[in-house]
Every structure is written in C-alpha cells, then in structure tokens.
Design a protein around this motif. Structure first.
Motif, PDB file in Angstrom:
ATOM      1  N   THR A   2      54.122  70.408 -49.348  1.00 46.54           N
ATOM      2  CA  THR A   2      54.515  69.248 -48.554  1.00 46.54           C
ATOM      3  C   THR A   2      55.256  69.690 -47.297  1.00 46.54           C
ATOM      4  O   THR A   2      55.730  70.827 -47.203  1.00 46.54           O
ATOM      5  N   ARG A   3      55.381  68.788 -46.356  1.00 44.72           N
ATOM      6  CA  ARG A   3      56.119  69.113 -45.132  1.00 44.72           C
ATOM      7  C   ARG A   3      57.580  69.427 -45.465  1.00 44.72           C
ATOM      8  O   ARG A   3      58.182  70.313 -44.865  1.00 44.72           O
ATOM      9  N   HIS A   4      58.150  68.718 -46.418  1.00 45.12           N
ATOM     10  CA  HIS A   4      59.528  68.998 -46.826  1.00 45.12           C
ATOM     11  C   HIS A   4      59.648  70.427 -47.359  1.00 45.12           C
ATOM     12  O   HIS A   4      60.587  71.154 -47.004  1.00 45.12           O
ATOM     13  N   GLU A   5      58.727  70.830 -48.196  1.00 43.73           N
ATOM     14  CA  GLU A   5      58.742  72.194 -48.733  1.00 43.73           C
ATOM     15  C   GLU A   5      58.549  73.225 -47.626  1.00 43.73           C
ATOM     16  O   GLU A   5      59.165  74.299 -47.654  1.00 43.73           O
ATOM     17  N   ARG A   7      59.515  72.800 -44.509  1.00 45.15           N
ATOM     18  CA  ARG A   7      60.801  72.843 -43.801  1.00 45.15           C
ATOM     19  C   ARG A   7      61.788  73.726 -44.562  1.00 45.15           C
ATOM     20  O   ARG A   7      62.542  74.477 -43.952  1.00 45.15           O
ATOM     21  N   GLU A   8      61.806  73.602 -45.871  1.00 49.75           N
ATOM     22  CA  GLU A   8      62.688  74.460 -46.660  1.00 49.75           C
ATOM     23  C   GLU A   8      62.359  75.935 -46.441  1.00 49.75           C
ATOM     24  O   GLU A   8      63.273  76.756 -46.303  1.00 49.75           O
ATOM     25  N   SER A  85      66.133  71.035 -36.930  1.00 51.50           N
ATOM     26  CA  SER A  85      65.918  69.637 -36.576  1.00 51.50           C
ATOM     27  C   SER A  85      65.914  69.422 -35.059  1.00 51.50           C
ATOM     28  O   SER A  85      65.108  68.650 -34.541  1.00 51.50           O
ATOM     29  N   GLU A 104      65.022  64.282 -42.644  1.00 48.24           N
ATOM     30  CA  GLU A 104      64.757  65.545 -43.350  1.00 48.24           C
ATOM     31  C   GLU A 104      65.952  66.490 -43.260  1.00 48.24           C
ATOM     32  O   GLU A 104      66.299  67.155 -44.234  1.00 48.24           O
ATOM     33  N   GLU A 107      68.593  65.323 -45.652  1.00 49.06           N
ATOM     34  CA  GLU A 107      68.239  65.680 -47.031  1.00 49.06           C
ATOM     35  C   GLU A 107      68.473  67.168 -47.296  1.00 49.06           C
ATOM     36  O   GLU A 107      68.954  67.544 -48.367  1.00 49.06           O
ATOM     37  N   LEU A 108      68.133  68.013 -46.343  1.00 48.18           N
ATOM     38  CA  LEU A 108      68.392  69.449 -46.493  1.00 48.18           C
ATOM     39  C   LEU A 108      69.891  69.718 -46.587  1.00 48.18           C
ATOM     40  O   LEU A 108      70.332  70.546 -47.387  1.00 48.18           O
TER      41      LEU A 108
END
Length: 135
Positions: A2-5, A7-8, A85, A104, A107-108
């Motif tokens: 995912t995009r979130h993963e 970004r991590e 960001s 995002e 959340e991070l």
C-alpha cells in the motif's frame, strides 16, 4: 504494498540516512534491499532519493514554522516524517492531495513518535500547506 507501507519504507530509508550521512541514498537503498529484502517500488526509490536531494529546500519550507524550536532539536524520526510530507506537499500535488500527505504524516507520527508529536507535525505541515497555497 500500500502507499502507507511505501511511505513507511521511505521513512526507514530517510531515518537510516540520518545516522549514515556520508553514504548516498543509493547506497542506503542497496543495503536495505540486501539486509531487509526491501522490494523498492518506483514511489519508494523516487521519493527517498528526491527527499534527500531537496533536503535543504524542504527544511527551509518548514523551519520558519518551528516556533520556539530548532530543527536540530527535533527527534530524528519526526524530522524525517516532516521532510517526507513536505516533499509530497511540494512536489506531488498532482498525485497526492495535501490533506492525504498531512494525514499520512500524522499517522506516522502517532506510530513512530511520542504522545504529542502528531499534533506538532499536523501544525507544522498545515502551515507549510498554507504557505504553498494548498489549503
């Protein structure tokens, strides 16, 4: 992934670079591919490299909003979240809406920062977005 993963993964690379400043982002990416079997996507590669390449510009965009703080005093993980960001706000506006980039980052910060870091990150990034005419 995912995009979130993704970004991590970029966050991990940026954070690692803080502790290995003499190594290029390319070397850090290569080491991460080998050590933790990172499967880099185009987003991961591009975002990690360009966030590092534009670091001084990105820092300039948010430093003026660090009322009572200096960039050097920020926890490294929070500094990396903000840089990531701000990169998205500055360079990915067509692909990533400002609200999504800020959310995002919040959340991070909730995951990797301490209790109130998310609020600090939200305030800084909201100010940057306003400066960039995104809100």
């Amino acid at each position: 992934m995912t995009r979130h993963e993704q970004r991590e993964q970029v966050l991990y690379l940026l954070f690692e670079q803080c502790f290995r400043p003499d190594e290029s982002m390319g070397d850090i990416i290569d080491a991460s591919i080998a050590a933790r079997e990172l499967e880099p996507t185009e987003y991961i590669l591009k975002t990690a490299r360009l966030t590092k390449a534009h670091e001084q510009e990105l820092d300039g965009l948010f430093e003026k909003h660090l009322t009572g703080w200096k960039k050097e005093r920020l926890p490294k993980i929070i500094l990396c979240i903000i840089r990531l960001s701000v990169y998205e706000l500055r360079y990915c506006g067509q692909e990533i809406p400002a609200a999504a980039a800020i959310n995002e980052a919040v959340e991070l910060a909730k995951t990797y920062g301490s209790d109130d870091d998310w609020s600090f990150v939200n305030g800084i990034l909201s100010s940057v977005a306003k400066d960039l005419g995104l809100s």
